[in-house]
Scaffold this active site. Structure first.
Site, PDB file in Angstrom:
ATOM      1  N   LYS A  54       0.837  -1.209   0.000  1.00  0.00           N
ATOM      2  CA  LYS A  54       0.000   0.000   0.000  1.00  0.00           C
ATOM      3  C   LYS A  54       0.869   1.255   0.000  1.00  0.00           C
ATOM      4  CE  LYS A  54      -3.901  -2.281   2.301  1.00  0.00           C
ATOM      5  NZ  LYS A  54      -4.647  -2.550   3.552  1.00  0.00           N
ATOM      6  N   GLN A  98      -4.489  -1.442   9.791  1.00  0.00           N
ATOM      7  CA  GLN A  98      -4.458  -2.741   9.130  1.00  0.00           C
ATOM      8  C   GLN A  98      -5.072  -3.804  10.044  1.00  0.00           C
ATOM      9  OE1 GLN A  98      -3.543  -3.218   5.947  1.00  0.00           O
ATOM     10  NE2 GLN A  98      -4.020  -5.393   6.068  1.00  0.00           N
ATOM     11  N   ASP A 121     -10.937   3.220   4.341  1.00  0.00           N
ATOM     12  CA  ASP A 121     -11.388   1.829   4.178  1.00  0.00           C
ATOM     13  C   ASP A 121     -12.917   1.760   4.057  1.00  0.00           C
ATOM     14  OD1 ASP A 121      -9.337  -0.138   4.126  1.00  0.00           O
ATOM     15  OD2 ASP A 121      -8.950   0.136   6.276  1.00  0.00           O
TER      16      ASP A 121
HETATM   17  N1  GUN Z   1      -7.068  -6.565   6.269  1.00  0.00           N
HETATM   18  C1  GUN Z   1      -7.530  -7.320   5.244  1.00  0.00           C
HETATM   19  N2  GUN Z   1      -8.157  -6.540   4.352  1.00  0.00           N
HETATM   20  C2  GUN Z   1      -8.105  -5.270   4.821  1.00  0.00           C
HETATM   21  C3  GUN Z   1      -8.562  -4.017   4.336  1.00  0.00           C
HETATM   22  O1  GUN Z   1      -9.177  -3.911   3.276  1.00  0.00           O
HETATM   23  N3  GUN Z   1      -8.303  -2.949   5.121  1.00  0.00           N
HETATM   24  C4  GUN Z   1      -7.634  -3.049   6.284  1.00  0.00           C
HETATM   25  N4  GUN Z   1      -7.441  -1.951   6.994  1.00  0.00           N
HETATM   26  N5  GUN Z   1      -7.185  -4.190   6.776  1.00  0.00           N
HETATM   27  C5  GUN Z   1      -7.413  -5.297   6.039  1.00  0.00           C
END
Ligand code: GUN
Length: 285
Positions: A54, A98, A121
């Protein structure tokens, strides 16, 4: 004839190129640089990889990223204090914690602590509610990525029967809502672990979207010939990374199919960039 592959990797590259120009334009007209703050609690190896990707994506389009690392034994209060600080910071436009977080921390408490305006998100209850009412501020990244993959490959959802396997808060549930809404106009069936005779249901799908986290779960006999199959799964197995769809079998039946890796994953990541730029625009204007 084997299925045509829906190449998420090259599509994501194309969208990043578009975003790079939009970010440059934003920076020229504002005093700040769009900034994403990623919070990583503990040392989960998969989360480490996701966060690294990311941040690399951000760098590629000119978005600034911050990484806030917290030890595995951090308390919920400590994490909430960091989120409160990031909510207040004028330098930060998007916040991402995360997931998963360690067991001593309640995920819902964390997600509802993030300012809805910085919630890139789109997991905050306010943003989920806005999505349900079809007036979203941000769209959740994986569902948005799936829809963009269909749209940019000229696969219409209007009037189609879309069957989704998996009712998670992150993928299946929001996707079912987005697809049923005006504009997408699909007829949606949302399947889960208690669905009776799942293969009979999945065989009805014009578009089959699978997000249950079980390697190679959907086999060729579960797919209507010519259907579009979107595989959201990412499973680490001894044989490497595999999706929730048995790729080799299903590609002989489906009309279109996403590979894993290189299908939905790259688009999920790009939608985070889209949301971060949108957050910067909202917060600076
Ligand atoms: N863990 C797995 N998928 C995601 C996501 O889309 N966002 C976040 N913050 N954590 C994750």
């Amino acid at each position: 004839m084997p299925a045509l592959l829906l190449d998420g990797k090259s599509l994501a590259r194309q969208i990043r190129a578009e975003l790079r120009e939009e970010v440059a334009d934003f920076i020229e007209n504002n005093v700040t640089i769009p900034t994403l703050a990623a919070v990583l609690v503990g040392n989960d190896p998969a989360s480490e990889v996701y966060v690294r990707f990311k941040r690399r994506d951000c760098e590629e389009v000119g978005i600034r990223s911050q990484l806030h690392r917290m030890p595995e034994e951090s308390t919920q209060e400590e994490l909430l204090a960091l989120i409160a600080k990031l909510n207040k910071s004028d330098e930060v436009h998007g916040i991402l914690v995360q997931l998963p977080v360690p067991d001593q921390i309640r995920t819902e408490r964390v997600l509802e602590a993030i300012s809805p305006l910085k919630d890139v998100d789109a997991f905050h209850p306010e943003n989920v509610g806005r999505l349900v009412q079809n007036r979203p501020v941000y769209l959740p990244c994986t569902p948005h990525g799936c829809l963009e993959l269909l749209k940019r490959n000229d696969i219409s959802t209007v009037g189609k029967h879309v069957v989704i396997v998996g009712r998670s808060d992150i993928v299946g549930k929001p996707l079912s809502i987005m697809l049923a809404q005006r504009g997408a106009d699909a007829t949606v069936t949302l399947c889960h672990s208690r669905t009776q005779d799942l293969p009979a249901v999945t065989r009805l799908a014009d578009i089959l979207i699978v997000a249950i986290g079980r390697p190679k779960f959907v086999t060729a006999d579960m797919v209507k010939p010519g259907a579009t199959v979107i595989d959201v799964g990412i499973n680490r197995t001894d044989g490497g990374l595999v999706g929730d769809v048995d790729f080799d079998g299903v590609k002989e039946v489906a009309g279109h199919l996403t590979p894993v890796p290189g299908g939905v994953g790259p688009l999920t990541r790009v939608m985070l960039l889209v949301n971060t730029l949108a957050a910067a625009r909202r917060l600076e204007n």
